[in-house]
Design a protein around this motif. Structure first.
Motif, PDB file in Angstrom:
ATOM      1  N   ALA A 289      -2.290  -5.675 -68.470  1.00  0.00           N
ATOM      2  CA  ALA A 289      -2.733  -4.579 -69.359  1.00  0.00           C
ATOM      3  C   ALA A 289      -2.552  -4.797 -70.823  1.00  0.00           C
ATOM      4  CB  ALA A 289      -2.230  -3.434 -68.985  1.00  0.00           C
ATOM      5  N   ILE A 290      -1.513  -5.598 -70.854  1.00  0.00           N
ATOM      6  CA  ILE A 290      -0.988  -5.845 -72.651  1.00  0.00           C
ATOM      7  C   ILE A 290      -2.173  -7.012 -73.102  1.00  0.00           C
ATOM      8  CG2 ILE A 290       0.757  -6.610 -73.923  1.00  0.00           C
ATOM      9  CD1 ILE A 290       3.024  -5.607 -72.031  1.00  0.00           C
ATOM     10  N   ARG A 291      -2.336  -7.849 -72.157  1.00  0.00           N
ATOM     11  CA  ARG A 291      -3.210  -8.883 -72.548  1.00  0.00           C
ATOM     12  C   ARG A 291      -4.571  -8.440 -72.877  1.00  0.00           C
ATOM     13  NH1 ARG A 291      -6.061 -11.659 -74.639  1.00  0.00           N
ATOM     14  NH2 ARG A 291      -6.768 -13.657 -74.002  1.00  0.00           N
ATOM     15  N   ILE A 292      -5.105  -7.408 -72.134  1.00  0.00           N
ATOM     16  CA  ILE A 292      -6.346  -6.959 -72.495  1.00  0.00           C
ATOM     17  C   ILE A 292      -6.545  -6.098 -73.492  1.00  0.00           C
ATOM     18  CG2 ILE A 292      -8.201  -5.485 -71.317  1.00  0.00           C
ATOM     19  CD1 ILE A 292      -7.417  -6.410 -68.593  1.00  0.00           C
ATOM     20  N   ALA A 293      -5.528  -5.166 -73.714  1.00  0.00           N
ATOM     21  CA  ALA A 293      -5.390  -4.213 -74.897  1.00  0.00           C
ATOM     22  C   ALA A 293      -5.218  -5.011 -76.344  1.00  0.00           C
ATOM     23  CB  ALA A 293      -4.084  -3.134 -74.579  1.00  0.00           C
ATOM     24  N   SER A 294      -4.465  -6.086 -75.928  1.00  0.00           N
ATOM     25  CA  SER A 294      -4.018  -6.818 -77.384  1.00  0.00           C
ATOM     26  C   SER A 294      -5.426  -7.645 -77.538  1.00  0.00           C
ATOM     27  CB  SER A 294      -3.091  -7.593 -77.356  1.00  0.00           C
ATOM     28  OG  SER A 294      -2.923  -8.414 -76.026  1.00  0.00           O
ATOM     29  N   GLY A 295      -5.944  -7.972 -76.443  1.00  0.00           N
ATOM     30  CA  GLY A 295      -7.161  -8.861 -76.906  1.00  0.00           C
ATOM     31  C   GLY A 295      -8.253  -7.974 -77.524  1.00  0.00           C
ATOM     32  N   LYS A 296      -8.589  -6.813 -77.072  1.00  0.00           N
ATOM     33  CA  LYS A 296      -9.592  -5.876 -77.804  1.00  0.00           C
ATOM     34  C   LYS A 296      -9.211  -5.756 -79.060  1.00  0.00           C
ATOM     35  CE  LYS A 296     -10.934  -2.937 -74.051  1.00  0.00           C
ATOM     36  NZ  LYS A 296     -12.370  -2.589 -74.282  1.00  0.00           N
ATOM     37  N   LEU A 297      -7.885  -5.625 -79.448  1.00  0.00           N
ATOM     38  CA  LEU A 297      -7.675  -5.746 -80.882  1.00  0.00           C
ATOM     39  C   LEU A 297      -7.878  -6.767 -81.688  1.00  0.00           C
ATOM     40  CD1 LEU A 297      -4.216  -3.576 -80.437  1.00  0.00           C
ATOM     41  CD2 LEU A 297      -6.383  -2.767 -81.673  1.00  0.00           C
ATOM     42  N   THR A 298      -7.646  -8.175 -80.911  1.00  0.00           N
ATOM     43  CA  THR A 298      -7.856  -9.124 -81.490  1.00  0.00           C
ATOM     44  C   THR A 298      -9.254  -9.355 -81.899  1.00  0.00           C
ATOM     45  OG1 THR A 298      -6.070 -10.303 -80.685  1.00  0.00           O
ATOM     46  CG2 THR A 298      -7.636 -11.739 -81.402  1.00  0.00           C
ATOM     47  N   GLY A 299     -10.125  -9.281 -80.968  1.00  0.00           N
ATOM     48  CA  GLY A 299     -11.725  -9.060 -81.202  1.00  0.00           C
ATOM     49  C   GLY A 299     -12.108  -8.143 -82.362  1.00  0.00           C
ATOM     50  N   ARG A 300     -11.274  -7.022 -82.891  1.00  0.00           N
ATOM     51  CA  ARG A 300     -11.908  -6.371 -83.721  1.00  0.00           C
ATOM     52  C   ARG A 300     -10.502  -6.106 -84.760  1.00  0.00           C
ATOM     53  NH1 ARG A 300     -12.746  -5.007 -78.496  1.00  0.00           N
ATOM     54  NH2 ARG A 300     -14.517  -4.132 -77.933  1.00  0.00           N
ATOM     55  N   PRO A 301     -10.391  -6.892 -85.735  1.00  0.00           N
ATOM     56  CA  PRO A 301      -9.422  -7.188 -86.948  1.00  0.00           C
ATOM     57  C   PRO A 301      -9.464  -5.930 -87.460  1.00  0.00           C
ATOM     58  CG  PRO A 301     -11.109  -8.737 -87.295  1.00  0.00           C
ATOM     59  CD  PRO A 301     -11.436  -8.222 -85.695  1.00  0.00           C
ATOM     60  N   ALA A 302     -10.425  -5.190 -87.909  1.00  0.00           N
ATOM     61  CA  ALA A 302     -10.546  -4.053 -88.527  1.00  0.00           C
ATOM     62  C   ALA A 302     -10.184  -2.790 -87.930  1.00  0.00           C
ATOM     63  CB  ALA A 302     -12.069  -3.987 -89.358  1.00  0.00           C
ATOM     64  N   CYS A 303     -10.239  -2.936 -86.725  1.00  0.00           N
ATOM     65  CA  CYS A 303      -9.901  -1.692 -85.865  1.00  0.00           C
ATOM     66  C   CYS A 303      -8.277  -1.406 -85.984  1.00  0.00           C
ATOM     67  CB  CYS A 303     -10.166  -1.910 -84.501  1.00  0.00           C
ATOM     68  SG  CYS A 303      -9.778  -0.356 -83.365  1.00  0.00           S
ATOM     69  N   SER A 304      -7.839  -0.171 -86.177  1.00  0.00           N
ATOM     70  CA  SER A 304      -6.428   0.260 -86.140  1.00  0.00           C
ATOM     71  C   SER A 304      -5.925   0.501 -84.663  1.00  0.00           C
ATOM     72  CB  SER A 304      -6.455   1.654 -87.006  1.00  0.00           C
ATOM     73  OG  SER A 304      -7.060   2.920 -86.195  1.00  0.00           O
ATOM     74  N   LEU A 305      -4.714   0.491 -84.724  1.00  0.00           N
ATOM     75  CA  LEU A 305      -4.127   0.488 -83.269  1.00  0.00           C
ATOM     76  C   LEU A 305      -4.233   1.893 -82.889  1.00  0.00           C
ATOM     77  CD1 LEU A 305      -2.858  -2.188 -84.152  1.00  0.00           C
ATOM     78  CD2 LEU A 305      -0.562  -1.457 -83.261  1.00  0.00           C
ATOM     79  N   ARG A 306      -4.364   2.977 -83.759  1.00  0.00           N
ATOM     80  CA  ARG A 306      -4.606   4.392 -83.325  1.00  0.00           C
ATOM     81  C   ARG A 306      -5.722   4.593 -82.661  1.00  0.00           C
ATOM     82  NH1 ARG A 306      -7.812   8.068 -85.216  1.00  0.00           N
ATOM     83  NH2 ARG A 306      -8.251   6.559 -86.871  1.00  0.00           N
ATOM     84  N   VAL A 307      -6.887   3.883 -82.892  1.00  0.00           N
ATOM     85  CA  VAL A 307      -8.009   3.986 -82.440  1.00  0.00           C
ATOM     86  C   VAL A 307      -8.226   3.447 -80.926  1.00  0.00           C
ATOM     87  CG1 VAL A 307     -10.603   3.284 -81.962  1.00  0.00           C
ATOM     88  CG2 VAL A 307      -9.452   3.790 -84.284  1.00  0.00           C
TER      89      VAL A 307
END
Length: 595
Positions: free
Chosen positions: A86-104
């Motif tokens: 789950a961590i790998r997937i969540a962090s992968g989503k953020l890696t592919g969206r560098p402008a996305c905040s963690l809050r989103v």
């Protein structure tokens, strides 16, 4: 050569690939426990520790982003349950969206209904991983009732609504595997974890939140009737255990009458093992006791809800677990009243009435008990009417309405005798002795106490015997026989301590203090009263705590120590003020305990 075999399904897949030469090694990962492989070293991988999870997340997402929103990072890890996939997937989503905040991302995964859909990226999916593990299970194991929880509830049938699971080893119904056999299969498949052995020597399991969420989604298409039947089976077994445990506890007048719900009994050998220490079983299952009531309420099972809630009252009474008692009774009462279940509501109102007396909330106690009496009369529940009347007489006595208290005790006693209920008769005979003693009718009081003591001994009710002895001591003290009074109190205290009844032990120590105070024996009064104060304070019994401080203050004054006397009396006055604010009444005289 190093051979890496990832996600092996079973041992037969692995054996042909094992190298035969020395100096080689094989690293195998598997969803299941491959115990058949000779010479293998098994390493069980749990979810990551918090620091490890954060390190993995930070390494993928980047330290700068995590440090900008540390709270959001922690919340995302909570939603992932520290599960590496789950961590790998969540962090992968953020890696592919560098402008996305963690809050989103946190907002998108914090709701359970959307979490599994969001925890997917490319070929990686938490849901797909769990579904694969479930597909590999034997059909019987997939539908088996789940193993015991570890400090939390878990699904009935793995994918049902959260439900406590009764302990013990028993045969499976309709050809299903035994509980422990199914548990072993689920543990081997890494769907649940065996995390501990409880104080009774029983195994405790835990189901990961994401696996539970996935299982609930998979089970959603099941017919509601099938899921309801599974819940009823689980709760009916709990109900039987609660009843059997309560039957082994002392002082069972708070035990509820049997309702209409059937019980599902475990084998006698299992019950005997679990109930060898009934208090210990209740202590171990304390969290689950409230969980059963909540589950029954959630499924509209009002009869099961009130029986489960009321069944725990004796245990809560002895352990002075007032918050648990009130929470469970309130949940079940709302359900019973909504369903028009008058018998259940009357029992719960009586339990709440007794609880309010312990908490010095006499107006609330009166309302609850008067409602209980009315419902008992409507339904023809004579035993319940007698108990509610007797409990209401305590309120009258505490608030100084002695004639009213006596009338209620006499009415309740007449009902109990008419119904042939000797346990209630023993209790109320003791109450009659207390009332006659308060009126100065010492011979009458002795007659009632003697009769109550004889009844309690005939019934082999050692808790009631101790209660009567404690009450009887007042009569001996009034007749200037402190030695006999102390003899009664020592017997009573020994019984209460053996039965782990701290509240009654506190009442007894208070009486010991009174007897020594009458002898001006300050060296013995203070230790007894200080022990009583500690018990009353721990269990929220403010009025009896006040009485102790007043007695200690009086003794300090008589001994010529005015500073200490003033300190203790001021403490008593502050407590009285608190009680008066809670009840909106003037402070009543020192409270006698319930019958």
């Amino acid at each position: 050569m190093l051979v890496v075999l990832d996600d092996a399904g079973h041992a037969d897949q692995v054996v042909p690939l094992l190298p035969g030469a020395d100096g080689c090694a094989v690293l195998i990962t598997s969803r299941t426990l491959l115990t058949q492989l000779p010479g293998a070293r098994h390493i069980d991988l749990d979810v990551l520790k918090r620091a490890e999870a954060r390190e993995l997340f930070t390494g993928i997402v980047g330290r700068d982003r995590v440090e900008r929103e540390p709270g959001e990072a922690d919340a995302i890890l909570d939603c992932c349950g520290n599960l590496p996939l789950a961590i790998r997937i969540a962090s992968g989503k953020l890696t592919g969206r560098p402008a996305c905040s963690l809050r989103v991302l946190r907002e998108r995964i914090e709701g359970e209904s959307r979490r599994l859909a969001e925890l997917r990226i490319g070929d990686l999916s938490v849901r797909a991983s769990v579904e694969l593990s479930l597909r590999l299970l034997p059909a019987d194991a997939l539908r088996a009732e789940p193993p015991r929880p570890a400090r939390r509830l878990h699904p009935a049938r793995l994918g049902g609504r959260p439900a406590p699971r009764p302990p013990g080893r028993r045969g499976g119904a309709r050809g299903r595997p035994t509980t422990f056999a199914a548990g072993d299969i689920l543990v081997d498949a890494s769907l649940v974890r065996l995390v501990a052995t409880d104080a009774l020597g029983e195994p405790r399991y835990r189901l990961h939140d994401l696996i539970r969420t996935c299982a609930v989604e998979i089970a959603a298409p099941l017919a509601t009737a099938d899921k309801r039947d599974a819940i009823v089976r689980v709760l009916s077994a709990w109900l039987d255990l609660v009843r059997r445990g309560t039957d082994r506890l002392p002082g069972g007048l708070l035990a509820a009458p049997r309702g209409t719900e059937p019980r599902r009994s475990l084998p006698d050998t299992v019950v005997e093992r679990l109930m060898a220490d009934a208090f210990g079983w209740f202590d171990v299952e304390r969290d689950n006791l409230l969980g059963t009531v909540k589950l029954a309420v959630d499924w509209g099972l009002d009869e099961l809800a009130w029986e489960l809630a009321a069944g725990t009252a004796t245990y809560y009474d002895h352990r002075c677990l007032y918050q648990d008692w009130q929470h469970g009774h309130r949940l079940a009462l709302d359900a019973a009243e909504a369903a028009g279940n008058a018998p259940g509501a009357s029992v719960l109102l009586r339990g709440l009435g007794q609880l309010h007396i312990y908490q010095d909330e006499y107006d609330r106690a009166t309302r609850a008990l008067e409602s209980s009496i009315e419902l008992c009369r409507d339904t023809g529940d004579k035993r319940g009417e007698a108990l509610s009347l007797a409990t209401l007489s305590t309120v009258s006595r505490v608030q100084g309405r002695d004639a009213e208290a006596l009338d209620r005790v006499e009415e309740a006693l007449a009902i109990a005798v008419g119904e042939g209920d000797r346990h209630i008769e023993a209790q109320l005979s003791c109450s009659m002795g207390v009332m006659r003693l308060m009126q100065g009718e010492l011979d009458e009081a002795q007659s009632w106490f003697t009769g109550a003591l004889r009844l309690a001994r005939d019934l082999d009710d050692e808790h009631r015997v101790a209660v009567v002895l404690r009450r009887f001591s007042r009569l001996h003290d009034r007749r200037a026989d402190p030695d006999e009074a102390l003899h009664c109190l020592r017997q009573a205290l020994a019984t209460f301590e053996k039965l782990a009844d701290e509240r009654c032990a506190g009442y007894t120590l208070l009486e010991v203090g009174r007897v020594y105070a009458g002898q001006d024996d300050r060296n013995r009064v203070t230790p007894a009263l200080e022990r009583a104060v500690a018990l009353f304070h721990r269990h929220g019994d403010r009025q009896d705590e006040v009485t102790c401080w007043q007695l200690i203050g009086d003794l300090e004054a008589a001994a010529g120590i005015p500073d200490l006397a003033r300190q203790h009396r001021e403490r008593a006055a502050r407590l009285w003020q608190t009680i008066g604010e809670m009840n909106d009444t003037a402070a009543p005289p020192a409270r006698p305990s319930s019958p």
